[in-house]
Every structure is written in C-alpha cells, then in structure tokens.
Design a protein around this motif. Structure first.
Motif, short mmCIF file in Angstrom:
data_model
loop_
_atom_site.label_atom_id
_atom_site.label_comp_id
_atom_site.label_asym_id
_atom_site.label_seq_id
_atom_site.Cartn_x
_atom_site.Cartn_y
_atom_site.Cartn_z
N ILE A 267 17.45 29.81 -97.03
CA ILE A 267 17.53 28.11 -97.15
C ILE A 267 16.64 27.31 -96.19
O ILE A 267 16.23 27.27 -95.44
N PRO A 268 16.70 26.26 -97.19
CA PRO A 268 15.46 25.18 -96.66
C PRO A 268 15.70 24.52 -95.58
O PRO A 268 17.21 23.54 -96.27
N VAL A 269 14.92 23.94 -94.78
CA VAL A 269 16.12 22.98 -94.37
C VAL A 269 15.40 21.97 -94.43
O VAL A 269 13.94 21.82 -93.58
N GLU A 270 15.35 20.04 -94.81
CA GLU A 270 14.84 19.39 -95.39
C GLU A 270 15.24 18.53 -93.47
O GLU A 270 14.31 17.11 -93.44
N GLY A 271 16.15 18.57 -92.84
CA GLY A 271 16.85 17.82 -92.37
C GLY A 271 17.99 18.62 -91.22
O GLY A 271 18.52 19.25 -91.72
N LEU A 272 17.97 18.58 -89.78
CA LEU A 272 18.61 18.83 -88.97
C LEU A 272 18.97 18.35 -88.28
O LEU A 272 18.50 17.49 -87.38
N ALA A 273 20.27 17.64 -87.98
CA ALA A 273 21.35 17.23 -87.09
C ALA A 273 22.47 17.67 -86.80
O ALA A 273 23.42 17.91 -87.05
N ALA A 274 23.31 16.62 -85.50
CA ALA A 274 24.45 17.56 -85.13
C ALA A 274 25.20 15.96 -84.85
O ALA A 274 24.63 15.27 -84.08
N GLU A 275 26.83 16.22 -85.20
CA GLU A 275 27.43 14.85 -84.75
C GLU A 275 28.42 14.98 -83.19
O GLU A 275 28.62 16.45 -83.10
N VAL A 276 27.37 14.50 -82.67
CA VAL A 276 28.01 15.18 -81.41
C VAL A 276 28.77 13.64 -80.38
O VAL A 276 28.51 12.64 -80.51
N THR A 277 29.69 14.55 -79.77
CA THR A 277 30.90 13.46 -78.71
C THR A 277 30.17 13.09 -77.64
O THR A 277 29.84 13.36 -77.23
N VAL A 278 30.90 11.11 -77.54
CA VAL A 278 30.55 11.07 -76.52
C VAL A 278 31.34 10.45 -75.68
O VAL A 278 32.12 8.82 -76.57
N ALA A 279 31.45 9.54 -74.57
CA ALA A 279 32.39 8.96 -74.54
C ALA A 279 31.94 7.59 -74.55
O ALA A 279 30.71 6.65 -75.02
N LYS A 280 32.94 6.67 -75.27
CA LYS A 280 32.32 4.97 -75.23
C LYS A 280 32.30 4.32 -74.12
O LYS A 280 32.69 5.15 -72.95
N ALA A 281 31.25 3.64 -73.82
CA ALA A 281 31.13 2.65 -72.82
C ALA A 281 32.33 1.89 -72.17
O ALA A 281 33.08 1.51 -72.75
N GLY A 282 32.44 1.13 -70.97
CA GLY A 282 33.87 0.79 -70.63
C GLY A 282 34.83 1.53 -69.75
O GLY A 282 34.96 2.07 -70.02
N PRO A 283 35.92 0.98 -69.58
CA PRO A 283 37.34 1.41 -69.38
C PRO A 283 37.83 1.52 -70.89
O PRO A 283 37.86 0.91 -71.72
N ALA A 284 38.86 2.88 -70.34
CA ALA A 284 39.33 3.19 -71.91
C ALA A 284 41.20 2.83 -71.72
O ALA A 284 41.34 2.79 -70.49
N LEU A 285 40.30 1.97 -72.82
CA LEU A 285 41.64 1.47 -73.37
C LEU A 285 43.07 2.26 -74.19
O LEU A 285 43.58 1.42 -74.81
N THR A 362 26.01 20.15 -87.93
CA THR A 362 27.72 20.73 -87.03
C THR A 362 27.90 20.16 -86.01
O THR A 362 27.14 18.83 -86.31
N VAL A 363 29.49 19.82 -85.17
CA VAL A 363 29.33 19.28 -84.83
C VAL A 363 29.42 20.29 -83.33
O VAL A 363 29.46 20.98 -83.20
N VAL A 364 28.66 18.52 -82.21
CA VAL A 364 28.50 19.45 -80.69
C VAL A 364 29.98 18.71 -79.87
O VAL A 364 29.01 17.36 -79.77
N SER A 365 30.46 19.42 -79.08
CA SER A 365 31.35 18.70 -78.51
C SER A 365 30.93 19.02 -76.78
O SER A 365 31.52 20.26 -76.62
N SER A 366 30.77 17.99 -75.53
CA SER A 366 29.63 18.32 -74.31
C SER A 366 30.79 17.85 -73.22
O SER A 366 30.05 16.78 -73.51
N VAL A 367 31.69 18.44 -72.37
CA VAL A 367 32.12 17.99 -71.14
C VAL A 367 32.12 18.62 -69.89
O VAL A 367 31.77 19.91 -69.94
N ALA A 368 31.94 17.86 -69.01
CA ALA A 368 31.85 18.32 -67.84
C ALA A 368 33.04 18.66 -67.57
O ALA A 368 34.11 17.64 -67.53
N ARG A 369 33.50 19.83 -66.98
CA ARG A 369 34.97 19.49 -66.58
C ARG A 369 35.17 20.09 -65.42
O ARG A 369 36.11 20.62 -64.48
N GLY A 370 34.06 19.08 -64.12
CA GLY A 370 34.16 19.10 -62.80
C GLY A 370 33.42 21.04 -62.13
O GLY A 370 33.37 21.83 -62.19
N ALA A 371 34.29 20.65 -60.63
CA ALA A 371 34.32 21.97 -59.77
C ALA A 371 34.71 23.26 -60.26
O ALA A 371 35.99 23.33 -60.54
N ALA A 372 34.20 24.09 -59.46
CA ALA A 372 35.43 25.42 -59.84
C ALA A 372 35.85 25.44 -58.99
O ALA A 372 35.32 26.78 -58.06
#
Length: 446
Positions: A267-285, A362-372
């Motif tokens: 499969i030829p790849v002319e471009g490759l990108a991922a939709e990455v989920t990130v938190a918005k800036a500022g307090p969550a409303l 592709t979609v990439v969802s990245s979340v740090a879930r704290g201490a183990a």
C-alpha cells in the motif's frame, strides 16, 4: 448537562463511543465474589458512579445528571474458571461494540479472573477489571480519575445528592430558552471575529496552518461488527528519548509499525497522520474537556530519533494552533445553543457517511493514569490499558496508557481492516525496541 456532554450523549445513541479502561492486578488474595461485593460498596460512595442521564419533559432542554442507585448489575463477573491472557483479550474485544444506555446507567464494571499469563504478573494468577464508561459521563482523564477512586485505598470524597424534580426543570427550561437565543446571537459575533483573526494570524505566519486533508488508506476502511485487540506492555523509559515525552515515543513507534505494515501489503503511503486526543487548556467546564489534533507521522524519515523530533514538532505546532483564542470563543458560542437545535443537528447528521479525504489514518488516545498504587482484592495493579472506539472511517485506533513506570500500547481494529493483527502487533513491538535503542544511543551521545 453541559453542551459537549449532551452532544456526546446524543452521538452515543447513534454509534458506539463507550470507553473501556482495563486494569490488571496480580495475585489477588480475595475471590471474585468478595471483590465484586467490595466494589459495589465502594462504587456507592463515588459521586460519578451514582448518577445517570435524566430527560426533562418534552425534551425541552439539555438532559440533567440525576441520582442513581448502585445495583448488583453494575459489576459483572465473566466466568469463574481460569482463562489465558489471550482469551481474556478476546472476551474484552467482544464487549467493545456494546453500548450503555446512560439513562439507565452510564457505567458498568466487568471482572475477569483468574487470568493466567498476563504481562508483568510473574506467571501468577491475575484479576482483570474493565470499567466501561459512557463518554457523556467522562473523557479519558476524568474516567481515569473515577477508576482511581474505585480502586484506591483512600476514602472517596463524598458529594451532596441533588433531588431530581422534572417539573421544576421544565419550568427552568421555559424561562431559559429566550435567554439562550439572545446569548447565542450575542456570542456568535465574537466567535466569528475570532475565527477571522485565526485566518489572518495563519496568513501572517503567527499560527501554524490547519492540517491538510490526506488520501484515505486501508486503515480508514469501515470495520465490521467484530473487534480485535492486542496490548504491548513496556517500561515508560522505553518510549522516552532525549527531550521526548511518552506520547511522542509511542507515536514514533506507531509510525514505524504502521508504515512497515502498509509496505508489507503493497500500500503506497503519500502521507501518514494520527488524530491525537489532548486536553484543552484552561479549567474544565464540561466532563468532556479535550480536542483532537492531526499530527504528522513522517513515514519517510528513516532514523527513529529524527522521526521522533519531527513528530514532536508537529504535535507542538498543532497544539499552538489549537490554543488560539478562536477555540474558546467557539466553545462559548456552542454552549449557548438551545438544546432543541443541537439535538436536531446530531439527529440529522449522517454518521454512516465516509469522507473522500481524512486528516488522520489512526486515532491515538494517550492518558497518564497516575501512580501504581491501586489495589483490588489484595492484588497490586501492574498495568492499565484503554481501547479507543472505531468509527465508519477509522478502522485502527491505539491507546497509550501509563500507570507508574509502565505504559501499555493498545491496538484496536477489526478483522475486516487488519486481517493479520498478530503481524502488526509484532511490528509494533519491534518498533518500540527500535525507539528504545535510539533513545539509549541518544543518551550516550549527550
């Protein structure tokens, strides 16, 4: 209910959007029945697990979060006999197309055990907990906080319970509607002006340009009703290069693996990108406080360190554009839209339509879930994972979820999209090793 959360609720009635948060605990001392009883008692103390969606009469306004009792059905046992890690993943995959009805309950916990051969469990028995959460209730960050409250030894913070009075809510809706219409018109002007400012700032080079549309690849194929999942559990340091975050290291490994997988299939790849989920800036409303950024994956960059640096720069520039004041202005305008208009928009939208071009393969969802430091039935948590939902034009997604010093890269796909998911899993493992080796070389060169 806030506008983004209501929109998420209405979308979930059209397509599966539930989140599945997996936590693996090693060597439990309690049996599943004891664990289940303890979890039900614990859940009854957690505010986010004691609410559900309530519609007001005539659907005249946004839904409300209303009180809900925790019932036995909220925690489900999946078999009492031993099962392998592979069969556990297959069982979890079978859950991914299920949908919760948030008006009945926006969450459910699935328990599997004993599980043999789970990663990082020293070949001993494990218990696997999978928290299924409606997206209207929480985004990835908030859902992780809820899971932490469920599995933590610390006492959860209580919250007052507000009585649900539908008739009063209907009266409030009637009084609020004319105010909403005026506010919608008032906020539309600033939102439009800020959008024009974004265009001018882009033309002046002050803000990076919007990501280009790219040709679809096989990963943008429509998935069938079946799901395949795999997990790659690694040390967090394996993904950290010189000045590189875990997210960038994971994106680099995914870029290498996906480029090679597509090449193996001609499969030829002319471009490759991922939709990455990130938190918005500022307090969550809202309970959903995130956005998606289209990040370039640079398939032509041969050196992993160079590729990582380019991906990091792409992520930085996409964040810079996303943080422009036009975004918050648009959010404020959207928050003033009357419920009847937004609901109709969601109901009229064609979720089966497939675009001619995409901004991500592709979609990439990245979340740090704290201490183990989480426990379950006397067992310590060893790793966590997540499985982002597929859509009509996204047949491959990835989760990047860390707890303590361990990160899990998850693969979610459909047999109709990735026919040989085992091959792709091995390519991803090899790519992680390549990123680790490149990071080690970089550290030696410092």
């Amino acid at each position: 209910m806030s506008t983004p959360d209501a929109q998420s609720y209405w979308i979930s009635r059209k397509i599966p959007t539930d989140q599945f948060l997996l936590y693996c605990f090693a060597d439990p001392t309690d049996g599943l029945d004891e664990i289940r009883t303890a979890l039900l008692e614990r859940a009854a103390l957690i505010p986010d697990l004691r609410i559900k969606v309530g519609e007001i009469p005539l659907r005249a306004d946004y839904p409300y979060w209303v009180p809900m009792s925790v019932e036995d059905s909220h925690v489900r046992l999946h078999g009492s006999g031993p099962r392998s890690w592979e069969s556990c993943l297959d069982a979890v995959a079978a859950l991914l197309t299920a949908r919760l009805d948030p008006s009945e309950s926006p969450w459910r916990l699935h328990l599997f055990g004993p599980v043999d051969g789970a990663p990082r469990c020293d070949d001993g028995p494990a218990v696997v907990a999978v928290l299924q959460v409606a997206h209207a209730l929480a985004d990835g960050t908030r859902a992780s906080q809820t899971a932490r409250a469920l599995f933590s030894e610390a006492a959860p913070a209580p919250a007052p319970e507000r009585p649900w009075r539908p008739a009063l809510a209907l009266t409030a809706a009637a009084a609020r509607l004319p105010v909403q219409v005026v506010e919608m018109v008032r906020r539309a002007g600033p939102a439009h002006r800020m959008h024009r400012q974004l265009e001018r700032d882009t033309e002046a080079g002050l803000v990076p340009a919007k990501p280009p549309s790219l040709p679809k690849l096989s990963t943008n194929s429509r998935p069938n009703e079946y799901r395949s999942i795999r997990t790659v559990v690694v040390d967090a340091d394996d993904l950290r290069g010189v000045g590189t975050s875990v997210t960038v290291g994971a994106l680099t490994a995914i870029s290498l693996a996906l480029t090679r997988y597509l090449g193996l299939h001609g499969i030829p790849v002319e471009g490759l990108a991922a939709e990455v989920t990130v938190a918005k800036a500022g307090p969550a409303l809202a309970r959903n406080h995130f956005r998606n950024l289209a990040v370039d994956l640079f398939p032509d960059a041969e050196d992993p360190c160079e590729r990582a640096a380019m991906i990091a720069e792409s992520l930085r520039t996409r964040r810079l554009r996303g943080d422009h004041p036009a975004g918050p202005a648009e959010d404020r305008a959207m928050a003033a839209i009357p419920a009847v208009l937004l609901r109709r928009g969601v109901e009229q939208f064609d979720f089966t339509a497939v675009p001619d071009a995409v901004t991500g393969h592709t979609v990439v969802s990245s979340v740090a879930r704290g201490a183990a430091d989480l426990t379950l039935g006397g067992a310590q948590v060893r790793f966590t994972a997540g499985f982002p939902a597929l859509s009509q034009f996204m047949g491959l997604t990835h989760g990047v979820h860390g707890i303590g010093d361990t990160v899990t890269l998850s693969i979610v796909t459909s047999p109709s999209v990735i026919t040989d998911v085992g091959t792709y899993e091995q390519l991803l493992r090899d790519a992680v090793a390549e990123v680790r080796e490149g990071s080690a070389v970089g550290r030696l060169a410092e």
